[in-house]
Design a protein around this motif. Sequence first.
Motif, short mmCIF file in Angstrom:
data_model
loop_
_atom_site.label_atom_id
_atom_site.label_comp_id
_atom_site.label_asym_id
_atom_site.label_seq_id
_atom_site.Cartn_x
_atom_site.Cartn_y
_atom_site.Cartn_z
N ALA A 18 2.70 14.45 -132.50
CA ALA A 18 3.46 15.70 -132.40
C ALA A 18 3.23 16.37 -131.05
N LYS A 19 1.97 16.37 -130.58
CA LYS A 19 1.67 16.95 -129.27
C LYS A 19 2.32 16.14 -128.15
N LEU A 20 2.34 14.83 -128.29
CA LEU A 20 2.98 13.98 -127.29
C LEU A 20 4.47 14.28 -127.20
N SER A 21 5.09 14.52 -128.34
CA SER A 21 6.51 14.88 -128.35
C SER A 21 6.75 16.21 -127.63
N GLN A 22 5.87 17.17 -127.83
CA GLN A 22 5.97 18.44 -127.11
C GLN A 22 5.81 18.24 -125.60
N LEU A 23 4.88 17.36 -125.23
CA LEU A 23 4.63 17.11 -123.82
C LEU A 23 5.82 16.44 -123.15
N ARG A 24 6.59 15.68 -123.88
CA ARG A 24 7.75 14.99 -123.30
C ARG A 24 8.83 15.96 -122.83
N SER A 25 8.92 17.12 -123.42
CA SER A 25 10.04 18.03 -123.16
C SER A 25 10.02 18.57 -121.74
N ALA A 26 11.18 18.52 -121.08
CA ALA A 26 11.31 19.07 -119.73
C ALA A 26 11.13 20.58 -119.71
N SER A 27 11.28 21.22 -120.88
CA SER A 27 11.15 22.68 -120.95
C SER A 27 9.71 23.15 -121.10
N THR A 28 8.77 22.22 -121.26
CA THR A 28 7.36 22.59 -121.42
C THR A 28 6.80 23.09 -120.09
N SER A 29 6.19 24.27 -120.10
CA SER A 29 5.69 24.89 -118.88
C SER A 29 4.48 24.14 -118.34
N SER A 30 4.15 24.38 -117.06
CA SER A 30 2.99 23.73 -116.45
C SER A 30 1.71 24.09 -117.20
N VAL A 177 -10.61 2.51 -120.70
CA VAL A 177 -9.51 3.22 -120.05
C VAL A 177 -8.89 4.15 -121.08
N CYS A 178 -8.77 5.43 -120.73
CA CYS A 178 -8.13 6.42 -121.60
C CYS A 178 -6.88 6.96 -120.91
N ALA A 179 -5.75 6.92 -121.60
CA ALA A 179 -4.50 7.42 -121.04
C ALA A 179 -3.73 8.15 -122.13
N VAL A 180 -2.84 9.02 -121.69
CA VAL A 180 -1.98 9.76 -122.62
C VAL A 180 -0.83 8.87 -123.09
N LEU A 181 -0.21 8.15 -122.15
CA LEU A 181 0.99 7.36 -122.46
C LEU A 181 1.01 6.11 -121.60
N ALA A 182 1.50 5.02 -122.17
CA ALA A 182 1.64 3.76 -121.44
C ALA A 182 3.01 3.16 -121.72
N ALA A 183 3.45 2.30 -120.83
CA ALA A 183 4.57 1.41 -121.10
C ALA A 183 4.01 0.09 -121.59
N ILE A 215 7.99 5.57 -116.61
CA ILE A 215 8.14 5.22 -118.02
C ILE A 215 9.39 5.89 -118.59
N ARG A 216 10.15 5.12 -119.40
CA ARG A 216 11.34 5.64 -120.06
C ARG A 216 11.13 5.66 -121.57
N PRO A 217 11.30 6.81 -122.29
CA PRO A 217 11.65 8.14 -121.76
C PRO A 217 10.50 8.84 -121.06
N GLY A 218 9.27 8.50 -121.43
CA GLY A 218 8.11 8.95 -120.67
C GLY A 218 7.85 10.43 -120.66
N LEU A 219 7.10 10.84 -119.63
CA LEU A 219 6.68 12.24 -119.48
C LEU A 219 7.06 12.81 -118.12
N GLY A 220 7.80 12.05 -117.32
CA GLY A 220 8.06 12.47 -115.95
C GLY A 220 6.85 12.23 -115.08
N ASP A 221 6.80 12.90 -113.93
CA ASP A 221 5.64 12.81 -113.04
C ASP A 221 4.61 13.82 -113.52
N VAL A 222 3.59 13.34 -114.22
CA VAL A 222 2.62 14.25 -114.84
C VAL A 222 1.87 15.05 -113.78
N GLY A 223 1.53 14.41 -112.64
CA GLY A 223 0.83 15.13 -111.58
C GLY A 223 1.64 16.31 -111.08
#
Length: 232
Positions: A18-30, A177-183, A215-223
């Motif tokens: 559920a948190k990952l889905s929230q993170l995917r949104s382009a509307s989520t603030s920095s 190795v710990c990551a939030v999202l992978a392809a 990554i598609r749909p991914g999270l965009g450029d997380v940095g």
Amino acid sequence: MATLPPNAHVSTHPCLQAKLSQLRSASTSSKDVQTLVHEIALMVGYEALASGLASIDDGTDKSPLGYTYTKTTVSPSSSSISLVPILRSGLSMVPALLSLLPAPVPVHHLGLYREKATLQPVEYYNNLPYHGPTATNPHAGGPAELAIIVDPIIATGATACAAIDTLKDWGVKKIIVCAVLAAEGGLERACGEWPEGVQVWVGGCDKEVDEKGMIRPGLGDVGDRLFLTLGK
């Protein structure tokens, strides 16, 4: 999802998803991106360290009521663990992993970026202590027994593989190795770089990357999302 290597671990925790889905949104603030990455890192790290560490007895102590109990710590010891964030977005996961460990551990930074044309990693910073303790510098450290790489994204897997190779050359015995999202392809590539020495734990896994290696749909450029540098 394709059959993944045995050293690949993708979380199925419903709260993490559920948190990952929230993170995917382009509307989520920095600010919320920072919070969500931290929370997901805690959850991924919790699972990874449960598998990668062992508990051992460490003497005795007394409780507030005066009862004696056996103290517990972890193996490998904190002095034999290094936390290795990949600059710059890996910095966002450092507080979460440090908070899980029972004692402070060294944090050694690796600076890697992907060259735009080839998508291959280029190392620009490395502060691993390649020399052990000496008479003039008794606090210098040699290779860790366990290195924990943190980086929110494993896309093509090239950066993760470069970090794994660097740490293997340094002399570590085991890598988490710990990551939030992978392809899928990147996760397989990272797991295959040193199968007997590496375990990769991720919060989620998407099917593919696009022509730009994202990554598609991914999270965009997380940095960029973390540090408000979108459109640079």
